[in-house]
Enzyme design. Structure first.
Site, short mmCIF file in Angstrom:
data_model
loop_
_atom_site.label_atom_id
_atom_site.label_comp_id
_atom_site.label_asym_id
_atom_site.label_seq_id
_atom_site.Cartn_x
_atom_site.Cartn_y
_atom_site.Cartn_z
N SER A 278 0.82 -1.21 0.00
CA SER A 278 0.00 0.00 0.00
C SER A 278 0.85 1.26 0.00
O SER A 278 0.32 2.36 -0.10
CB SER A 278 -0.90 0.00 1.24
OG SER A 278 -0.10 0.03 2.39
N CYS A 279 2.18 1.11 0.11
CA CYS A 279 3.00 2.31 0.30
C CYS A 279 3.96 2.59 -0.85
O CYS A 279 3.91 3.67 -1.45
CB CYS A 279 3.79 2.19 1.60
SG CYS A 279 2.73 1.84 3.00
N LEU A 280 4.84 1.64 -1.15
CA LEU A 280 5.90 1.94 -2.12
C LEU A 280 5.36 2.39 -3.48
O LEU A 280 5.75 3.46 -3.98
CB LEU A 280 6.86 0.73 -2.26
CG LEU A 280 8.11 0.74 -1.38
CD1 LEU A 280 7.81 1.06 0.07
CD2 LEU A 280 8.88 -0.55 -1.50
#
Ligand code: UGA
Length: 449
Positions: A278-280
């Site tokens: 969900s972040c990178l």
């Protein structure tokens, strides 16, 4: 300190629960009724080691849940904004931050005591000032400094180890534009006196978060480009190339004579089927767009995303090289989560890999120890679930390892005595090629003679 946390996703729930465990009185707010009801009953909505115990220990004591944002903010001295910041076509969508800021501002109209609002969500530099502070001040009518303060406090939790990451942080980043905001952040984290910290202004704090994640994405794409080259040349063992790099003095610490401790970042210097989560991917896309909007051409950052998007195709090319036409073949996918020890499938490389397999006319079966009946995956691609690793192996012409679950580590033993073992395509350089007596190829190496 009495704290309201807006949003009970990974960041909000873990931060709220852990801060309650450290003695603060925390009210977590979520607009979804069913989520709040489940949490009140102690049901932990995410697979995160140690979190259920923390919830159980604190619910009804220092931790509570509500859908009533105004009431939670009214009872608190400090509010943490931990709502989602998705990207749409690369551009960060700050609508949830804006809504939360508006509601917080309205809740503060009649406040008689000073209140501090801290942005914990990952947001592009400048958001705390130009979105949160601006909206909260306009809605509340309060004066910055004496009546209301602001700060940015990005989080560095890794899914699967979020609780230990919060309880034993590698760093604390305190962004504040006024001395009061900084004091509040120091008080919020008073239980972590030894954690290394950076104290700075809010846009710098926001930039630290993006830079940290984008560095990890860059290392992965760098490794993939090197691995793709190794694979194209042939007979270059990509895992040994990485091992040789990892042993450099820049990536290891001498512990005693000949004893070396690997830097954790070496884990990101590893070719594979690409990063997810969900972040990178989201943070890279948002930073690229932000740079473009600022008139800076982010040549390197754009390439990092391009390499990552190409990796699923590398997996398919390896399969084609070994099997010829893929049409009508059954391919077993080992792992659907974007990484081990989490049930999260957001941006998992499993989806583009399976989608390419679907397009090539394959039948796909998949097994994951934790991810079962994931709607977002079944909507995106066509696959059948296998009940076990052995069932998957028995039915597949080839298996592709996507997630490095510990449960998959004995794969070489499992297939050794099979009469007609499937080809193994290692999408994570998880195995030692020497452990296989049947066909094995890895992304980043191809076949080693
Ligand atoms: C990432 C960062 O690691 C955290 O520091 C950050 O706080 C978090 O984003 C966030 O912004 O909230 P996360 O996305 O949970 O954490 O997971 P990672 O462990 O970083 O995995 C991201 C990708 O990198 C995965 O696809 C994974 O397979 C890959 N990865 C991870 C590696 O290639 N090697 C590793 O050693 C670890």
């Amino acid at each position: 300190m009495n704290i309201a946390v807006i949003g009970t996703g990974y960041v909000g729930l873990v931060s709220g629960a852990c801060l309650a465990d450290k003695g603060h009185k925390v009210i977590c707010v979520d607009s979804r009724d069913e989520v709040v009801t489940a949490l009140r009953e102690g049901h932990c909505p995410i697979h995160e080691e140690g979190l259920p115990e923390i919830l159980e220990r604190n619910i009804g004591k220092t931790l509570s849940f509500t859908t009533d944002l105004a009431d939670a903010v009214g009872q608190s001295r400090l509010t943490l904004i931990a709502v989602g910041t998705p990207t749409h076509e690369g551009e960060i969508d700050l609508s949830q931050v804006e809504t939360a800021s508006r509601q917080i501002g309205q809740a503060l109209r009649d406040a008689t005591e000073r209140h501090t609002v801290i942005l914990k969500s990952t947001c592009v530099p400048g958001t705390t000032r130009s979105v949160v502070a601006k909206i909260v001040k306009a809605e509340s009518g309060k004066a910055e400094g004496s009546e209301v303060g602001f700060g940015a406090n990005p989080e560095f939790l890794t899914e699967g180890q979020a609780v230990p990451d919060f309880m034993d942080p590698d760093r604390l980043v305190f962004g504040a534009d006024t001395p009061e905001g900084l004091d509040d952040l120091r008080e919020l984290y008073a239980a972590f006196p030894d954690a290394p910290r950076v104290e700075t202004n809010t846009p710098t704090a926001e930039m630290i978060k993006y830079s940290s994640n984008v560095l990890l994405a860059t290392l992965i794409s760098f490794s993939n480009e090197i691995g793709n080259l190794a694979g194209a040349v042939g007979n270059i063992d990509g895992s040994k190339v990485m091992e040789g790099m990892h042993l450099s003095q820049y990536l290891t610490r001498m512990t005693r004579r000949y004893g070396r401790e690997m830097a954790q970042i070496s884990g990101f210097l590893q070719p594979g089927c690409g990063y997810g989560g969900s972040c990178l991917p989201k943070d890279l896309a948002a930073l690229v767009k932000f740079a473009e909007n600022c008139g800076v051409d982010p040549v390197l950052l754009r390439a990092v995303g391009d390499v990552n998007r190409g990796q699923p195709k590398v997996v398919i090319d390896l399969l084609r090289k070994e099997l010829g036409s893929l049409s009508g073949k059954t391919i077993g996918v080992l792992g659907l989560a974007f990484k081990p020890d989490t049930s999260d499938t957001r941006q998992t490389p499993a989806v583009p890999v399976i989608s390419e397999l679907n397009a090539a006319g394959c039948k796909v079966i998949a097994y994951d120890p934790v991810v079962k009946d994931d709607e977002s995956i079944s909507k995106a691609v066509d696959l059948r679930a296998a009940d076990s690793v052995d069932q998957l192996l028995a039915r597949s012409d080839a298996v592709v390892l996507i997630t490095k679950w510990a449960e998959f580590s004995d794969l070489p033993d499992r297939i050794r005595d099979m009469p007609d073992p499937p080809l193994v395509v290692d999408g994570r350089q998880f195995y030692d090629p020497k452990d296989f007596t049947s066909k094995y190829v890895a992304v980043g190496s191809g076949r080693i003679d």
